[in-house]
Design a protein around this motif. Structure first.
Motif, PDB file in Angstrom:
ATOM      1  N   GLU A 270     -12.266  -8.157 -16.568  1.00  0.00           N
ATOM      2  CA  GLU A 270     -11.067  -8.993 -16.399  1.00  0.00           C
ATOM      3  C   GLU A 270     -10.203  -8.508 -15.233  1.00  0.00           C
ATOM      4  OE1 GLU A 270     -10.307 -11.774 -18.090  1.00  0.00           O
ATOM      5  OE2 GLU A 270     -12.307 -11.497 -18.945  1.00  0.00           O
ATOM      6  N   PRO A 271      -9.651  -9.443 -14.444  1.00  0.00           N
ATOM      7  CA  PRO A 271      -8.784  -9.035 -13.321  1.00  0.00           C
ATOM      8  C   PRO A 271      -7.377  -8.642 -13.786  1.00  0.00           C
ATOM      9  CG  PRO A 271      -8.889 -11.409 -13.435  1.00  0.00           C
ATOM     10  CD  PRO A 271      -9.789 -10.902 -14.526  1.00  0.00           C
ATOM     11  N   ILE A 272      -6.665  -7.980 -12.888  1.00  0.00           N
ATOM     12  CA  ILE A 272      -5.268  -7.582 -13.123  1.00  0.00           C
ATOM     13  C   ILE A 272      -4.370  -8.651 -12.514  1.00  0.00           C
ATOM     14  CG2 ILE A 272      -3.532  -5.843 -12.580  1.00  0.00           C
ATOM     15  CD1 ILE A 272      -6.033  -3.924 -12.159  1.00  0.00           C
ATOM     16  N   ASN A 273      -3.441  -9.154 -13.292  1.00  0.00           N
ATOM     17  CA  ASN A 273      -2.515 -10.175 -12.794  1.00  0.00           C
ATOM     18  C   ASN A 273      -1.094  -9.644 -12.775  1.00  0.00           C
ATOM     19  OD1 ASN A 273      -4.520 -12.170 -12.491  1.00  0.00           O
ATOM     20  ND2 ASN A 273      -4.443 -12.580 -14.690  1.00  0.00           N
ATOM     21  N   GLY A 274      -0.334 -10.050 -11.754  1.00  0.00           N
ATOM     22  CA  GLY A 274       1.094  -9.727 -11.740  1.00  0.00           C
ATOM     23  C   GLY A 274       1.461  -8.484 -10.948  1.00  0.00           C
ATOM     24  N   LEU A 275       0.567  -8.038 -10.074  1.00  0.00           N
ATOM     25  CA  LEU A 275       0.885  -6.857  -9.268  1.00  0.00           C
ATOM     26  C   LEU A 275       1.845  -7.206  -8.137  1.00  0.00           C
ATOM     27  CD1 LEU A 275       0.138  -3.825  -8.692  1.00  0.00           C
ATOM     28  CD2 LEU A 275      -1.474  -4.712  -7.017  1.00  0.00           C
ATOM     29  N   LYS A 276       2.886  -6.384  -7.967  1.00  0.00           N
ATOM     30  CA  LYS A 276       3.792  -6.518  -6.824  1.00  0.00           C
ATOM     31  C   LYS A 276       3.846  -5.192  -6.078  1.00  0.00           C
ATOM     32  CE  LYS A 276       7.173  -9.974  -8.294  1.00  0.00           C
ATOM     33  NZ  LYS A 276       8.614 -10.254  -8.280  1.00  0.00           N
ATOM     34  N   PRO A 277       3.825  -5.238  -4.753  1.00  0.00           N
ATOM     35  CA  PRO A 277       3.983  -3.986  -3.999  1.00  0.00           C
ATOM     36  C   PRO A 277       5.221  -3.185  -4.463  1.00  0.00           C
ATOM     37  CG  PRO A 277       3.350  -5.739  -2.511  1.00  0.00           C
ATOM     38  CD  PRO A 277       3.569  -6.382  -3.863  1.00  0.00           C
ATOM     39  N   GLN A 278       6.279  -3.891  -4.854  1.00  0.00           N
ATOM     40  CA  GLN A 278       7.493  -3.238  -5.358  1.00  0.00           C
ATOM     41  C   GLN A 278       7.179  -2.182  -6.421  1.00  0.00           C
ATOM     42  OE1 GLN A 278       7.262  -6.333  -4.503  1.00  0.00           O
ATOM     43  NE2 GLN A 278       9.177  -7.474  -4.601  1.00  0.00           N
ATOM     44  N   LEU A 280       4.950  -0.173  -6.586  1.00  0.00           N
ATOM     45  CA  LEU A 280       4.402   1.055  -6.019  1.00  0.00           C
ATOM     46  C   LEU A 280       5.431   1.829  -5.204  1.00  0.00           C
ATOM     47  CD1 LEU A 280       1.044  -0.443  -4.646  1.00  0.00           C
ATOM     48  CD2 LEU A 280       1.555   0.261  -6.966  1.00  0.00           C
ATOM     49  N   THR A 281       6.659   1.274  -5.059  1.00  0.00           N
ATOM     50  CA  THR A 281       7.587   1.882  -4.104  1.00  0.00           C
ATOM     51  C   THR A 281       8.311   3.110  -4.650  1.00  0.00           C
ATOM     52  OG1 THR A 281       9.303   0.312  -4.760  1.00  0.00           O
ATOM     53  CG2 THR A 281       8.053  -0.217  -2.783  1.00  0.00           C
ATOM     54  N   CYS A 285       3.210   5.274  -4.422  1.00  0.00           N
ATOM     55  CA  CYS A 285       1.861   5.564  -4.906  1.00  0.00           C
ATOM     56  C   CYS A 285       0.876   4.525  -4.393  1.00  0.00           C
ATOM     57  CB  CYS A 285       1.851   5.603  -6.428  1.00  0.00           C
ATOM     58  SG  CYS A 285       2.247   4.028  -7.188  1.00  0.00           S
ATOM     59  N   SER A 286      -0.408   4.751  -4.676  1.00  0.00           N
ATOM     60  CA  SER A 286      -1.417   3.781  -4.270  1.00  0.00           C
ATOM     61  C   SER A 286      -2.457   3.612  -5.367  1.00  0.00           C
ATOM     62  CB  SER A 286      -2.071   4.198  -2.950  1.00  0.00           C
ATOM     63  OG  SER A 286      -2.691   5.446  -3.081  1.00  0.00           O
ATOM     64  N   ILE A 287      -3.221   2.527  -5.233  1.00  0.00           N
ATOM     65  CA  ILE A 287      -4.259   2.162  -6.197  1.00  0.00           C
ATOM     66  C   ILE A 287      -5.576   2.105  -5.446  1.00  0.00           C
ATOM     67  CG2 ILE A 287      -5.105   0.338  -7.736  1.00  0.00           C
ATOM     68  CD1 ILE A 287      -2.201  -0.676  -7.890  1.00  0.00           C
ATOM     69  N   GLY A 288      -6.588   2.806  -5.951  1.00  0.00           N
ATOM     70  CA  GLY A 288      -7.885   2.778  -5.286  1.00  0.00           C
ATOM     71  C   GLY A 288      -9.025   2.631  -6.257  1.00  0.00           C
TER      72      GLY A 288
ATOM     73  N   PRO B 271       4.104 -12.292  -7.299  1.00  0.00           N
ATOM     74  CA  PRO B 271       3.102 -11.256  -7.571  1.00  0.00           C
ATOM     75  C   PRO B 271       1.699 -11.663  -7.112  1.00  0.00           C
ATOM     76  CG  PRO B 271       3.558 -12.479  -9.569  1.00  0.00           C
ATOM     77  CD  PRO B 271       4.470 -13.033  -8.501  1.00  0.00           C
ATOM     78  N   ILE B 272       0.823 -10.664  -7.048  1.00  0.00           N
ATOM     79  CA  ILE B 272      -0.579 -10.875  -6.692  1.00  0.00           C
ATOM     80  C   ILE B 272      -1.368 -11.000  -7.995  1.00  0.00           C
ATOM     81  CG2 ILE B 272      -2.594  -9.809  -5.603  1.00  0.00           C
ATOM     82  CD1 ILE B 272      -0.443  -8.153  -3.949  1.00  0.00           C
ATOM     83  N   ASN B 273      -2.154 -12.049  -8.116  1.00  0.00           N
ATOM     84  CA  ASN B 273      -2.961 -12.242  -9.320  1.00  0.00           C
ATOM     85  C   ASN B 273      -4.440 -12.171  -8.987  1.00  0.00           C
ATOM     86  OD1 ASN B 273      -0.733 -12.647 -11.042  1.00  0.00           O
ATOM     87  ND2 ASN B 273      -0.563 -14.762 -10.327  1.00  0.00           N
ATOM     88  N   LEU B 275      -6.529  -9.306  -9.085  1.00  0.00           N
ATOM     89  CA  LEU B 275      -7.070  -8.076  -8.484  1.00  0.00           C
ATOM     90  C   LEU B 275      -8.064  -7.398  -9.435  1.00  0.00           C
ATOM     91  CD1 LEU B 275      -6.820  -5.995  -6.103  1.00  0.00           C
ATOM     92  CD2 LEU B 275      -5.233  -4.762  -7.575  1.00  0.00           C
ATOM     93  N   LYS B 276      -9.225  -7.007  -8.892  1.00  0.00           N
ATOM     94  CA  LYS B 276     -10.193  -6.218  -9.658  1.00  0.00           C
ATOM     95  C   LYS B 276     -10.488  -4.936  -8.880  1.00  0.00           C
ATOM     96  CE  LYS B 276     -12.930  -9.639 -12.198  1.00  0.00           C
ATOM     97  NZ  LYS B 276     -14.324  -9.965 -12.546  1.00  0.00           N
ATOM     98  N   LEU B 280     -12.257  -3.116  -4.400  1.00  0.00           N
ATOM     99  CA  LEU B 280     -11.939  -1.956  -3.567  1.00  0.00           C
ATOM    100  C   LEU B 280     -13.139  -1.024  -3.381  1.00  0.00           C
ATOM    101  CD1 LEU B 280      -8.533  -1.005  -5.264  1.00  0.00           C
ATOM    102  CD2 LEU B 280      -8.937  -2.749  -3.537  1.00  0.00           C
ATOM    103  N   CYS B 285     -11.486   1.647  -0.594  1.00  0.00           N
ATOM    104  CA  CYS B 285     -10.161   1.557   0.012  1.00  0.00           C
ATOM    105  C   CYS B 285      -9.071   1.643  -1.056  1.00  0.00           C
ATOM    106  CB  CYS B 285     -10.036   0.253   0.788  1.00  0.00           C
ATOM    107  SG  CYS B 285     -10.125  -1.212  -0.244  1.00  0.00           S
ATOM    108  N   SER B 286      -7.836   1.675  -0.620  1.00  0.00           N
ATOM    109  CA  SER B 286      -6.734   1.710  -1.578  1.00  0.00           C
ATOM    110  C   SER B 286      -5.585   0.829  -1.086  1.00  0.00           C
ATOM    111  CB  SER B 286      -6.257   3.142  -1.817  1.00  0.00           C
ATOM    112  OG  SER B 286      -5.793   3.712  -0.621  1.00  0.00           O
ATOM    113  N   ILE B 287      -4.706   0.525  -2.039  1.00  0.00           N
ATOM    114  CA  ILE B 287      -3.547  -0.333  -1.789  1.00  0.00           C
ATOM    115  C   ILE B 287      -2.297   0.477  -2.095  1.00  0.00           C
ATOM    116  CG2 ILE B 287      -2.322  -2.416  -2.535  1.00  0.00           C
ATOM    117  CD1 ILE B 287      -5.030  -3.449  -3.580  1.00  0.00           C
TER     118      ILE B 287
END
Lengths: 351, 351
Positions: A270-278, A280-281, A285-288, B271-273, B275-276, B280, B285-287
């Motif tokens: 299942e994908p992740i929904n609702g991510l905002k760069p905010q 991570l501020t 941090c980062s997601i990899g 938001p971004i919807n 993402l899996k 990456l 890579c990372s975000i």
């Protein structure tokens, strides 16, 4: 026709019918000057095998022989092979060749015409033999028994790679999310690299295992506010969990120090929904994510594992139609503690 | 009451009524031994100001004086202040204090009781003065005029920080996504740090500006298959775009070399919807994301900008009720080329 003209394996003939393993023969790719034929003696059962034969990761070519945690003996080496001799004990992971632009996966991927005129689809390690380019064949140190070396070649390497690329070491706080096949390797490796390890798990009953594997701390993610108590705590969070929702992700991110990374080797359907760069501020941090690793990393992992006796917890199952079906079904239902290796190849395929 | 008892500023009295700036006085926090009072002479207009007064980033306390790209002269320094004297030209960015656990933002954040008995809400730079802890007050090099230094203190630092933390330098390919206020700084800085810069923009008409600012290449992301031609190309992708959907994100990620990072300093409202982690894995890579930077990073940025004359492209607007409203509206509608600075403070507030 027997080896070397054909190999034999336990084959799925229709993706989705993941219990119907049939013993069948198949033709390998054309033998190349850099190729090595390996008579298999053990193969780990990877989550990827399950996602592939169930169709969970999408379609795949069939008939298909899965398995990419392979250990056996070299029985034939090409004229240009340098570092492997007939009789050597060697391993193969999730990759068997590369055009140096893309990887060639161990099973389910057609070889390009210039490498194999028949464009043979690669077949994996639930089989009597495998044929593989020497670059992706790794000598197995004597100290590691075959059934324990096998799961290192995908599961082990998949967690080893992000740990070393993140430069995990002494003085660092590292969290491992999810204590399963991948996670239990990650705890051992992160601990051996010198970090102080915390296991974060939904299953409080895994605490004892976590501590035995080398974790110093255990956190039950079912407890309220667990993440608040660990804000800005970790230098690296490695997730091996097969499920990852936005709310859990936010919790994990909040536990990172400034500039640090959450890395998922778990690949949920299942994908992740609702991510905002905010989101991570506050700690930049980062997601990899990543899978497997390269040859030097694999050799370094095997060396450290041999020296420090970092062996996975493995249940063995004799390879057979029934054995493959049982292993795949139990991995699918998460009933494995913590890894299966298929063994007794001599009996299944004749000596 | 005039300074030092009260400051004057152009104030929004209701969040959402972002055109209704009124000239009003307000009480600053209690003066502390480490505080510096600055008589403001220029303040940049930041996207954050707009998101705040429109309510786009959620609610905020009102009445509120925004502005966090502030340059002026120190007119009073606390007894423990070491590095700033009365008369020095100095700057303040988006942070004015910290408990060393959380930041205290320049406007809209109540001071804790132990710092200010009245728990005064911090107020920004569309005002006659600001009071700020010395740690967050930066000497402005003589070579940088005030109206050009101001936008560096938030916009400049926000892109400088990720570039230096990613160790951007010679031999690297760096992409900047979006050529606006943040992006135009990023092109100058990445180029000055030695990287070969590519601007990726939806607006083909920005090509000339991109090249003038120091980019070597310009890519129009409206063109079909633009990302395929740049697969595995970049060591770092810095996005300053205010809109970021999943499909565009996948394009940007695909242009990264193995193990490299996509970093968004743009903070879109949506938001971004979808993402899996799988997305990456092919290049591991990372975000990431972040905002502003720390004191040493700010000082280093100002030093390099002074040495290399890396000045932003700025339009000035005399500060007034009408001037503030116009600046905010034009930034909101993206009609700025590439940054506004409010000036003529002496006229607005009397000398």
């Amino acid at each position: 026709m027997p080896y070397p003209d054909e190999f034999e394996g336990f084959i799925i003939n229709e993706i989705g019918k993941h219990q119907d393993f049939k013993k069948q023969s198949f033709k390998p790719k054309k033998f190349g000057d850099n190729d090595i034929d390996i008579k298999i003696e053990a193969c780990g059962v990877c989550g990827s095998d399950v996602h592939t034969v169930t169709g969970g990761w999408g379609d795949a070519p069939a008939p298909l022989c899965v398995g990419h945690e392979i250990v056996g003996r070299a029985v034939k080496v090409g004229s240009r092979v340098k570092d492997v001799k007939v009789g050597d004990r060697v391993g193969v992971g999730a990759q068997v060749w590369s055009c140096l632009k893309c990887p060639q996966y161990t099973y389910g991927a057609p070889y390009p015409k210039e490498v194999d005129p028949n464009e043979t689809i690669s077949q994996g390690g639930y089989a009597s033999h495998i044929r593989c380019h020497e670059y992706f064949v790794f000598p197995i140190p004597d100290a590691i028994p075959s059934h324990l070396a096998a799961p290192m070649l995908c599961a082990g390497l998949t967690v080893w790679e992000p740990l070393v690329r993140a430069k995990v070491g002494p003085g660092q706080q590292v969290a491992i999310v999810g204590l399963g096949g991948l996670g239990h390797f990650a705890v051992m490796f992160a601990n051996a690299l010198g970090a102080e390890v915390t296991v974060i798990s939904h299953s409080p009953n895994k605490k004892d295992d976590a501590l035995k594997l080398g974790a110093r701390h255990f956190v039950s993610s079912g407890e309220k506010d667990w993440a608040k108590l660990l804000a800005f705590e970790f230098d690296f969070v490695l997730s091996a969990a097969d499920v990852l929702g936005m709310s859990a992700l936010q919790d994990y991110l909040s536990t990172l120090k400034v500039g640090c990374k959450f890395h998922s080797v778990g690949l949920p359907d299942e994908p992740i929904n609702g991510l905002k760069p905010q989101q991570l501020t506050s700690n930049a941090c980062s997601i990899g994510s990543s899978h497997i690793g390269n040859r030097p990393e694999c050799l370094a992992m095997l060396k450290l594992a041999a020296e420090k006796k970092l062996f996975p917890w493995v249940e063995t199952i004799p390879i057979s139609e029934k054995g493959c079906a049982e292993a795949v079904e139990r991995v699918n239902k998460n009933k494995v503690h913590y890894r299966f290796t298929l063994v007794d190849y001599d009996k299944a395929f004749g000596v």
